[in-house]
Design an enzyme around this catalytic site. Structure first.
Site, mmCIF file in Angstrom:
data_model
loop_
_atom_site.group_PDB
_atom_site.id
_atom_site.type_symbol
_atom_site.label_atom_id
_atom_site.label_comp_id
_atom_site.label_asym_id
_atom_site.label_seq_id
_atom_site.Cartn_x
_atom_site.Cartn_y
_atom_site.Cartn_z
ATOM 1 C CE LYS A 1 -4.036 2.012 0.743
ATOM 2 N NZ LYS A 1 -3.869 2.540 -0.624
ATOM 3 C CD GLN B 1 3.264 4.770 2.245
ATOM 4 O OE1 GLN B 1 3.716 5.644 1.540
ATOM 5 N NE2 GLN B 1 2.225 4.949 3.025
ATOM 6 C CE LYS C 1 4.305 7.722 5.865
ATOM 7 N NZ LYS C 1 4.091 8.688 4.787
ATOM 8 C CE LYS D 1 4.514 7.707 -2.525
ATOM 9 N NZ LYS D 1 3.721 8.217 -1.393
ATOM 10 N N GLY E 1 -3.268 8.189 -3.919
ATOM 11 C CA GLY E 1 -2.740 9.442 -4.447
ATOM 12 C C GLY E 1 -1.444 9.851 -3.755
ATOM 13 C CG ASP E 2 2.799 11.134 -2.978
ATOM 14 O OD1 ASP E 2 2.708 11.175 -1.741
ATOM 15 O OD2 ASP E 2 3.813 11.560 -3.574
ATOM 16 C CB THR F 1 -2.531 13.470 4.695
ATOM 17 O OG1 THR F 1 -2.871 12.302 3.969
ATOM 18 C CG2 THR F 1 -1.054 13.453 5.020
ATOM 19 C CG ASN G 1 -4.820 15.950 -0.008
ATOM 20 O OD1 ASN G 1 -4.273 15.358 0.905
ATOM 21 N ND2 ASN G 1 -6.125 15.914 -0.208
ATOM 22 C CB SER H 1 -5.590 4.650 2.226
ATOM 23 O OG SER H 1 -5.531 5.759 1.360
HETATM 24 P P1 NDP Z 1 -0.078 17.864 -3.902
HETATM 25 O O1 NDP Z 1 0.387 17.549 -5.276
HETATM 26 O O2 NDP Z 1 -1.525 17.996 -3.621
HETATM 27 O O3 NDP Z 1 0.631 19.203 -3.383
HETATM 28 C C1 NDP Z 1 2.011 19.320 -3.315
HETATM 29 C C2 NDP Z 1 2.357 20.743 -2.939
HETATM 30 O O4 NDP Z 1 3.753 20.843 -2.712
HETATM 31 C C3 NDP Z 1 2.031 21.740 -4.031
HETATM 32 O O5 NDP Z 1 1.740 22.977 -3.472
HETATM 33 C C4 NDP Z 1 3.339 21.794 -4.801
HETATM 34 O O6 NDP Z 1 3.522 22.970 -5.545
HETATM 35 C C5 NDP Z 1 4.349 21.699 -3.703
HETATM 36 N N1 NDP Z 1 5.577 21.084 -4.225
HETATM 37 C C6 NDP Z 1 5.692 19.895 -4.875
HETATM 38 N N2 NDP Z 1 6.957 19.665 -5.238
HETATM 39 C C7 NDP Z 1 7.653 20.735 -4.817
HETATM 40 C C8 NDP Z 1 9.013 21.089 -4.888
HETATM 41 N N3 NDP Z 1 9.912 20.289 -5.494
HETATM 42 N N4 NDP Z 1 9.366 22.268 -4.318
HETATM 43 C C9 NDP Z 1 8.441 23.059 -3.695
HETATM 44 N N5 NDP Z 1 7.147 22.756 -3.601
HETATM 45 C C10 NDP Z 1 6.759 21.627 -4.157
HETATM 46 O O7 NDP Z 1 0.592 16.752 -2.971
HETATM 47 P P2 NDP Z 1 0.185 16.309 -1.494
HETATM 48 O O8 NDP Z 1 -0.291 17.475 -0.727
HETATM 49 O O9 NDP Z 1 -0.647 15.108 -1.609
HETATM 50 O O10 NDP Z 1 1.597 15.831 -0.931
HETATM 51 C C11 NDP Z 1 2.500 16.706 -0.257
HETATM 52 C C12 NDP Z 1 3.506 15.899 0.548
HETATM 53 O O11 NDP Z 1 2.780 15.087 1.501
HETATM 54 C C13 NDP Z 1 4.349 14.907 -0.250
HETATM 55 O O12 NDP Z 1 5.610 14.785 0.363
HETATM 56 C C14 NDP Z 1 3.579 13.604 -0.096
HETATM 57 O O13 NDP Z 1 4.416 12.470 -0.301
HETATM 58 C C15 NDP Z 1 3.133 13.715 1.345
HETATM 59 N N6 NDP Z 1 2.018 12.872 1.730
HETATM 60 C C16 NDP Z 1 0.810 12.962 1.069
HETATM 61 C C17 NDP Z 1 -0.243 12.158 1.464
HETATM 62 C C18 NDP Z 1 -1.601 12.304 0.871
HETATM 63 O O14 NDP Z 1 -2.528 11.675 1.411
HETATM 64 N N7 NDP Z 1 -1.811 13.080 -0.165
HETATM 65 C C19 NDP Z 1 -0.070 11.143 2.525
HETATM 66 C C20 NDP Z 1 1.189 11.198 3.211
HETATM 67 C C21 NDP Z 1 2.200 12.014 2.771
HETATM 68 P P3 NDP Z 1 3.312 22.960 -7.135
HETATM 69 O O15 NDP Z 1 1.836 22.971 -7.356
HETATM 70 O O16 NDP Z 1 3.987 24.196 -7.592
HETATM 71 O O17 NDP Z 1 3.977 21.719 -7.647
#
Ligand code: NDP
Length: 445
Positions: free
Chosen positions: A89, A110, A113, A125, A164-165, A208, A239, A376
């Site tokens: 997962k 993961q 976690k 992943k 998603g991620d 999250t 997200n 999830s």
């Molecule tokens: P989203 O794609 O919804 O949002 C990511 C955000 O981070 C956007 O604002 C994006 O900006 C910014 N971002 C991405 N890459 C970079 C970078 N290289 N430098 C600066 N800003 C960046 O992703 P999530 O919110 O889902 O995920 C965010 C983090 O949380 C990740 O590390 C993910 O692995 C982790 N996570 C997510 C989970 C989930 O349920 N969604 C669960 C557990 C962990 P821009 O739009 O400009 O790319």
């Protein structure tokens, strides 16, 4: 490191040019030395040598046709890291930076976690170097269908359940689910983060970010503190960031900054989340458009400057290594009292050490952001039962899970002589269950 030094050396030798994977393994193995000392039978059975090697790594071509009729080629990945305690997962990341090092670091994290959630899920992943930004819905759909055409051969509701991620939200999950259903001719919970009309769980979208705040709230309360009246800086505006902002605000804090990969906004009066949701979730726009809603806020190009904003609590929710040691020192100098990692591995090892040395309450990602995967797993349970729980039921379960993760991680830290260090505590609490299961399953696993 004594007993596990050779394990780390082997990882570095066998996986050259994979700095993020090396970083994640180093951080975990440094914490597991006392576990190795306490369990010579696990060392003897090669548990630590096996736990750092993915069970299966899949890489494949994803070709699709863009709106101009041109054939485009991306690379798809799925790293099925460990299935000792349940089906694989873990999320699917769509971002140009995706490579094997990033897939492996995320898959490895993961595993621990997922074990920490207390639910029966293994670790994986996946993703692709495809960039959904700037693509039309049709292009995203054709990419997702092509991606799933290959991935479908390797996943299943009892085998591997992606989610998603970064770059993979409800739209992408929808296209992938539609294609899987067509190929497999079955309606099963093979993906999580699904739409509410077709098998999704209430509160998964929020999980999250909400979970991060529930975790930090439990941590703060244990130390006689709360979110009430605190100034909070959140990075990202995806997200995790959006729903962390929502819950922190609900708990009485004032969130003053958010960012994307171009820059950050600062609104000292408190972020107007309705505006951010409209920009990000409806228009798929850039965070600088916030100024059109709140002209008194400021926008600054570049991401790392966000950590110069004075705050009590920092919640990095964007991406890996977004807080380096200099940003950590700036936060500390400005009086930060707590840091909760919403993103995966957002702090470098030096930054983590700076926070721990300064006595900051530090909530490491694999504990603090486990609410997404936990919910999830609750979505998987509901799909198996062909039933759905109310928002309040799922949210209450999420809160209970996050409080338990906090308790288990802090207890493990104490039991192994590192009281107050949740990095060590989370790694140990996550590892023990996986190691016990691998040991029980025998060597040829
Ligand atoms: P989203 O794609 O919804 O949002 C990511 C955000 O981070 C956007 O604002 C994006 O900006 C910014 N971002 C991405 N890459 C970079 C970078 N290289 N430098 C600066 N800003 C960046 O992703 P999530 O919110 O889902 O995920 C965010 C983090 O949380 C990740 O590390 C993910 O692995 C982790 N996570 C997510 C989970 C989930 O349920 N969604 C669960 C557990 C962990 P821009 O739009 O400009 O790319």
């Amino acid at each position: 490191m004594e007993i596990l030094k050779s394990v780390l050396e082997d990882v570095i030798k066998r996986n050259p040019n994979e700095p993020e994977f090396h970083q994640a393994v180093t951080e975990v193995l440094e914490s597991l030395e006392p576990v190795a000392k306490a369990h010579p039978e696990w060392v003897e059975a090669g548990i630590f040598d096996r736990i750092v090697e993915p069970e299966r790594q899949i890489v494949f071509r994803v070709s699709w046709v863009d709106d101009a009729g041109k054939v485009r080629v991306n690379r798809g990945y799925r790293v099925q890291f460990n299935s000792a305690i349940g089906p694989y997962k873990g999320g699917i990341r769509l971002h140009p930076s995706v490579n094997f090092s990033i897939m492996k670091f995320l898959g490895f994290e993961q595993v621990f976690k997922n074990a920490l959630t207390g639910l029966p899920i293994g670790g994986a992943k996946g993703g692709s170097d495809f960039d959904p930004k700037g693509k039309s819905d049709g292009e995203v759909m054709r990419f997702c269908q092509s991606f799933m055409t290959e991935l479908a051969k390797h996943i299943g509701p009892d085998t591997d359940v992606p989610a998603g991620d970064i770059g993979t939200g409800a739209r992408e999950i929808g296209y992938m689910f539609g294609q899987y259903k067509r190929l497999a001719n079955e309606y099963t919970g093979v993906l999580t983060g699904k739409g509410l009309d077709w098998g999704g769980s209430l509160a998964r979208t929020e999980a999250t970010g909400y979970g991060l705040c529930y975790f930090m709230d439990a941590y703060l309360k244990d130390k006689g503190e709360t979110f009430q009246g605190k100034t909070v800086v959140v990075s990202g505006s995806g997200n995790v960031a959006i729903f962390a902002t929502e819950k922190a605000t609900e708990l009485g804090a004032k969130v003053v900054a958010l960012s994307d990969s171009n820059g950050y906004i600062y609104d000292p009066e408190g972020i107007d989340l309705a505006a951010v949701k409209e920009i990000k979730l409806v228009k798929r726009g850039r965070i600088k458009e916030y100024l059109e809603y709140r002209p008194n806020a400021t926008y600054t190009e570049g991401c790392s400057g966000i950590w110069k904003i004075k705050c009590d609590i920092a919640l990095p929710c964007a991406t890996q290594n977004e807080i380096d040691v200099n940003s950590a020192k700036t936060l500390i100098a400005n009086g930060v009292m707590a840091v909760g990692e919403g993103a995966n591995m957002p702090s470098t090892i030096d930054a983590i050490n700076a926070f721990l040395d300064a006595g900051i309450l530090f909530g490491p990602a694999k504990a603090a952001n486990a609410g997404g995967v936990a919910t999830s797993a609750l979505e998987m349970s509901q799909n198996s039962m062909r039933y759905s729980w109310s928002f309040e039921e799922v949210d209450a379960k999420l809160k209970g899970i996050m409080e338990n993760i906090y308790k288990n991680a802090s207890k493990a830290a104490k039991d192994y002589g590192h009281e107050g260090n949740l990095v060590v505590g989370a790694n140990i609490a996550g590892c023990e269950k996986v190691a016990r299961s691998m040991y029980a399953h025998g060597v040829a696993y």
